[in-house]
Write an enzyme that holds these catalytic residues in place. Sequence first.
Site, mmCIF file in Angstrom:
data_model
loop_
_atom_site.group_PDB
_atom_site.id
_atom_site.type_symbol
_atom_site.label_atom_id
_atom_site.label_comp_id
_atom_site.label_asym_id
_atom_site.label_seq_id
_atom_site.Cartn_x
_atom_site.Cartn_y
_atom_site.Cartn_z
ATOM 1 N N GLY A 62 0.828 -1.217 0.000
ATOM 2 C CA GLY A 62 0.000 0.000 0.000
ATOM 3 C C GLY A 62 0.846 1.244 0.000
ATOM 4 O O GLY A 62 2.057 1.194 -0.232
ATOM 5 N N ASN A 63 0.215 2.377 0.240
ATOM 6 C CA ASN A 63 0.967 3.629 0.355
ATOM 7 C C ASN A 63 0.304 4.500 1.407
ATOM 8 O O ASN A 63 -0.728 4.141 1.962
ATOM 9 C CB ASN A 63 1.064 4.331 -1.003
ATOM 10 C CG ASN A 63 -0.307 4.679 -1.548
ATOM 11 O OD1 ASN A 63 -1.003 5.525 -1.011
ATOM 12 N ND2 ASN A 63 -0.707 3.999 -2.623
ATOM 13 N N ARG A 64 0.921 5.644 1.694
ATOM 14 C CA ARG A 64 0.496 6.428 2.859
ATOM 15 C C ARG A 64 -0.611 7.441 2.564
ATOM 16 O O ARG A 64 -0.943 8.255 3.415
ATOM 17 C CB ARG A 64 1.711 7.140 3.467
ATOM 18 C CG ARG A 64 2.701 6.165 4.089
ATOM 19 C CD ARG A 64 3.879 6.894 4.676
ATOM 20 N NE ARG A 64 3.495 7.911 5.625
ATOM 21 C CZ ARG A 64 4.141 9.048 5.823
ATOM 22 N NH1 ARG A 64 5.231 9.314 5.108
ATOM 23 N NH2 ARG A 64 3.734 9.912 6.716
#
Length: 405
Positions: free
Chosen positions: A214-216
């Site tokens: 995922g990413n932030r």
Amino acid sequence: MNQRLSAPLSIVVGITGGIAAFKAVSVVRAFVREGHNVQVVATDAALRFVGRPTLEAMSRNVVHSDLYEGVAEVRHVAIGQAADLIVIAPATANTIAKLAAGIADDLLGNTVLASTAPVVVAPAMHTEMWLNPATQANVATLRARGVTIVGPDSGQLTGDDSGPGRLSEPDAIVAAALAAVSLTAKRPRDLAGKRVLVTAGGTREAIDPVRFIGNRSSGRQGVAIALAAAARGADVTLIAANLEIAAPATVTVVPVTSAFELQDAAQAAAPDADVIVMAAAVADYRPRLVADAKIKKEQQGDELTIELVKNPDILKSLTEVRTPGQIIIGFGAETETDPDALLELARAKAKRKGTDFLVVNRVSWSEGFATEDNEVVIVTDTGDIVMKAAGSKASVANSILDLVG
Ligand code: CTP
């Protein structure tokens, strides 16, 4: 709603039960001194802390507190409908929770629900209550709905304790409240009749049934754009990839998880959209293989290699088939620290993606993600800077929408 700032505003000051209620007297007085008409709506608890005669003398109006007063005039909705602005100061943790849930078990709750005016909330409570995850989640819900939260300040509280939780100073509350009205007044329903498609959040690419890459991205900026577009009259579809905050109730939400799902949803909705805003952080790569069962350490040993393959560029696929007149806005989050080099990256990305506008912001471990503020530069398809905007994600959202309004 009253759109003329020079004219007196009809302001509801909601006061709830806390020691800081005495400071609400100064808020009321400041609005009255500026020529506005103030209706005080106080909870029963508030009237234990500050006297009705004081509030009536300051507001020069009768104080409203009882849901069953003035029933013949349908007062429980009339006050909210007539308001240009609602300011709740102090707002207790309890009131904030009720506002977040839309509870209308007192006159103030009814007033807020019956109003389309900007709402400004100035919390005041003990630090523990402010930092409690329940309060924080409720505040985030209100913010996502466009409510302006003022403070709280940090400092000496009622007891011996000190920390965040002090009601902001009356001047700061009044200034923030009047700014909230001017923001709304300056931006009429200029997107009425427009269909706006917004993507927000960050995609998750499955590794196995338990893990993902995922990413932030929290989705805050995209949600702010969706919310602002709806407030300006647009018919908004929000493709929501794993948002950390609640999606606005004023838009149609299409939940997605992965880049492929986001692509399917975006391509299905795009032909009908007048404006597309690709604020979502799409994973550039996904695992080549997704394990059917949980990957176990015993079978993998000390190292595990996950092979990644490139995801489709969704934004590019949309600009390649854009319908006549459709405006497509892309985003670029970059870690480059040099402003000139950042601009060059933005220009190259705008060209590569074929966007009408590319919104670029700097990100780092501490900037850009999960924050309330943002700072962006917007470049056109030819690389010209059309706008620099900084401030809350809501105000940046409105600046971006000014390009298409
Ligand atoms: N985007 C997309 N599909 C992808 C990757 C990104 O539609 N597979 C969109 C994002 O929604 C955003 C814009 O493209 O609006 C820029 O995303 P970014 O990841 O910064 O661009 P990249 O093409 O991945 O460029 P780079 O890896 O060089 O930063």
